[in-house]
Write a protein that holds these residues in place. Structure first.
Motif, short mmCIF file in Angstrom:
data_model
loop_
_atom_site.label_atom_id
_atom_site.label_comp_id
_atom_site.label_asym_id
_atom_site.label_seq_id
_atom_site.Cartn_x
_atom_site.Cartn_y
_atom_site.Cartn_z
N ASP A 126 1.06 -1.42 0.49
CA ASP A 126 -0.29 0.10 -0.06
C ASP A 126 0.93 0.61 0.23
OD1 ASP A 126 -2.10 2.02 0.08
OD2 ASP A 126 -3.06 1.41 2.14
N ARG A 127 1.20 1.94 -0.95
CA ARG A 127 1.26 2.80 -1.46
C ARG A 127 1.12 4.48 -1.31
NH1 ARG A 127 5.97 4.51 -0.61
NH2 ARG A 127 7.09 4.82 -2.79
N THR A 128 -0.02 4.22 -1.17
CA THR A 128 -1.43 5.27 -0.70
C THR A 128 -2.40 5.64 0.32
OG1 THR A 128 -2.57 4.37 -2.51
CG2 THR A 128 -1.19 5.52 -3.15
N GLY A 129 -2.15 4.83 1.61
CA GLY A 129 -3.28 4.37 2.46
C GLY A 129 -4.73 4.04 2.14
N ASP A 130 -4.96 3.45 1.37
CA ASP A 130 -5.55 3.28 0.97
C ASP A 130 -6.57 1.35 1.71
OD1 ASP A 130 -6.49 4.81 -1.07
OD2 ASP A 130 -5.66 3.66 -2.91
N ILE A 131 -5.82 1.16 2.11
CA ILE A 131 -6.16 -0.25 3.12
C ILE A 131 -6.03 0.30 4.51
CG2 ILE A 131 -5.37 -2.15 3.47
CD1 ILE A 131 -4.19 -2.50 0.60
N ASP A 132 -7.44 -0.46 4.40
CA ASP A 132 -7.63 -0.26 6.12
C ASP A 132 -7.70 -1.06 7.25
OD1 ASP A 132 -8.81 0.58 8.79
OD2 ASP A 132 -10.34 2.50 8.11
N TYR A 133 -6.68 -1.75 7.99
CA TYR A 133 -6.64 -2.98 9.08
C TYR A 133 -7.57 -2.39 9.51
CZ TYR A 133 -2.71 -4.30 5.66
OH TYR A 133 -2.40 -4.51 4.37
N HIS A 134 -8.96 -3.77 9.73
CA HIS A 134 -9.90 -4.01 10.51
C HIS A 134 -9.35 -4.14 12.17
CE1 HIS A 134 -13.03 -1.21 8.47
NE2 HIS A 134 -11.98 -1.24 7.83
N VAL A 135 -9.76 -3.16 13.40
CA VAL A 135 -9.21 -3.69 14.77
C VAL A 135 -10.43 -4.28 15.07
CG1 VAL A 135 -8.10 -3.29 16.43
CG2 VAL A 135 -6.88 -2.75 14.34
N LYS A 136 -10.03 -5.74 16.25
CA LYS A 136 -10.88 -6.43 16.76
C LYS A 136 -11.26 -5.38 17.40
CE LYS A 136 -9.94 -10.84 15.60
NZ LYS A 136 -9.25 -12.05 16.04
N VAL A 137 -12.46 -4.63 18.27
CA VAL A 137 -12.87 -3.54 18.75
C VAL A 137 -12.70 -3.62 20.28
CG1 VAL A 137 -14.26 -1.57 19.88
CG2 VAL A 137 -13.88 -2.26 16.69
N ALA A 138 -13.59 -4.90 19.95
CA ALA A 138 -14.21 -5.99 21.37
C ALA A 138 -12.71 -6.28 22.60
CB ALA A 138 -14.91 -7.24 21.41
N LYS A 139 -11.32 -6.29 21.22
CA LYS A 139 -10.23 -6.53 22.05
C LYS A 139 -8.96 -5.94 22.77
CE LYS A 139 -8.78 -10.98 21.36
NZ LYS A 139 -7.87 -12.05 20.88
N PHE A 140 -9.90 -4.14 21.58
CA PHE A 140 -8.84 -3.16 21.54
C PHE A 140 -9.75 -2.11 22.14
CE2 PHE A 140 -6.34 -6.58 18.60
CZ PHE A 140 -4.93 -6.36 19.17
N ASN A 141 -10.19 -2.40 23.24
CA ASN A 141 -11.06 -0.52 23.93
C ASN A 141 -10.18 -0.11 24.78
OD1 ASN A 141 -11.68 -3.23 25.64
ND2 ASN A 141 -13.74 -3.35 25.50
N SER A 142 -9.23 -0.70 25.74
CA SER A 142 -8.38 -0.37 26.13
C SER A 142 -7.96 -0.27 26.40
CB SER A 142 -9.28 -0.64 27.74
OG SER A 142 -9.38 -0.07 28.93
N VAL A 143 -7.00 0.46 25.93
CA VAL A 143 -5.55 0.41 24.42
C VAL A 143 -4.71 1.09 25.81
CG1 VAL A 143 -3.35 0.04 23.05
CG2 VAL A 143 -6.28 -0.99 23.19
N TYR A 144 -3.33 1.35 26.69
CA TYR A 144 -2.71 2.47 26.65
C TYR A 144 -1.63 2.12 26.39
CZ TYR A 144 -1.08 -1.17 30.16
OH TYR A 144 -0.35 -1.86 31.18
N HIS A 145 -1.02 0.96 25.57
CA HIS A 145 -0.03 0.48 25.13
C HIS A 145 -0.08 -0.30 24.06
CE1 HIS A 145 4.31 -0.58 24.27
NE2 HIS A 145 4.70 0.04 24.66
N LEU A 146 0.33 -0.21 22.70
CA LEU A 146 -0.10 -1.28 21.41
C LEU A 146 1.98 -1.21 20.96
CD1 LEU A 146 -1.79 -2.36 19.59
CD2 LEU A 146 -1.26 0.60 17.81
N SER A 147 1.56 -3.34 20.92
CA SER A 147 2.64 -3.16 20.03
C SER A 147 2.93 -3.39 18.71
CB SER A 147 3.99 -4.06 21.44
OG SER A 147 4.25 -3.63 22.52
#
Length: 208
Positions: free
Chosen positions: A129-150
């Protein structure tokens, strides 16, 4: 009488409006503790922090991060509050230097490559992806209280090194109350006894 869609100025205006909306969606970079971002295996120290920038600057390819010893890159991203993560955009390098896989880990500060062999909270097979067209959808239920992302990029499409120009994070931000920060800091203090037990459990798990 023609009912066709107008071209030219109107469509350009619509495109600009759409781009502005996407820019608002990908504004979580302003909620990153940028001075505390760690990027492991970067060629130039501090270059990993520079891929977190405004949406409108995503196609500015002057600044980028490139991997050093092999194709792996690992980002540790602390936020200034709690994030409900919904999506990620990654603009990678030319040819085969673009990352081919992405693994996400929630709330594991100062993660190392050894820990990146553990089960990820979510994994993606990526496309160039050279333009930012692809949006990888994250599982919101799993990532709903994130203070640190690796974010671990374990491989690319065959090049010796991996190159990334932009990482955009989409989601919602909640400011943590002062009391909450105190409690979080207190709970984050490691108990040596617990830590030892966890290490033993981890070893036993791998032995099986």
């Amino acid at each position: 009488m023609s009912h066709g869609h107008p071209h030219g100025h109107c469509s350009d205006h619509a495109h600009e409006h759409e781009d502005l909306e996407r820019g608002t969606m990908f504004s979580l970079y302003t909620k990153i503790h940028i001075d505390r971002v760690e990027c492991l295996n970067e060629v130039t120290e501090g270059s990993g922090k520079e891929v977190f920038k405004a949406w409108e600057n995503r196609l500015n390819f002057e600044k980028f991060v490139e991997s050093d010893d092999d194709e792996e890159l690992l980002f540790n991203i602390p936020f200034t509050g709690n994030v409900k993560l919904k999506g990620i955009v990654v603009i990678g390098g030319e040819d085969d230097t673009h990352p081919a896989a992405m693994k996400l880990y929630k709330n594991r500060p100062h993660m190392t490559f050894d820990e990146a062999s553990l089960q990820a909270d979510q994994e993606f097979e990526m496309q160039p992806d050279r333009t930012g067209d692809i949006d990888y959808h994250v599982k919101v239920a799993k990532f709903n209280s994130v203070y640190h992302l690796s974010i671990h990029f374990p491989r690319n499409f065959g090049a010796e090194s991996t190159k990334i120009y932009y990482i955009g994070l989409r989601g919602e931000f909640t400011q943590v109350q002062r009391d909450g920060i105190v409690i979080t800091a207190y709970e984050a203090r490691a108990n040596p006894a617990d830590h030892k037990t966890n290490l033993l459990d981890s070893v036993q798990h791998h032995v099986r």
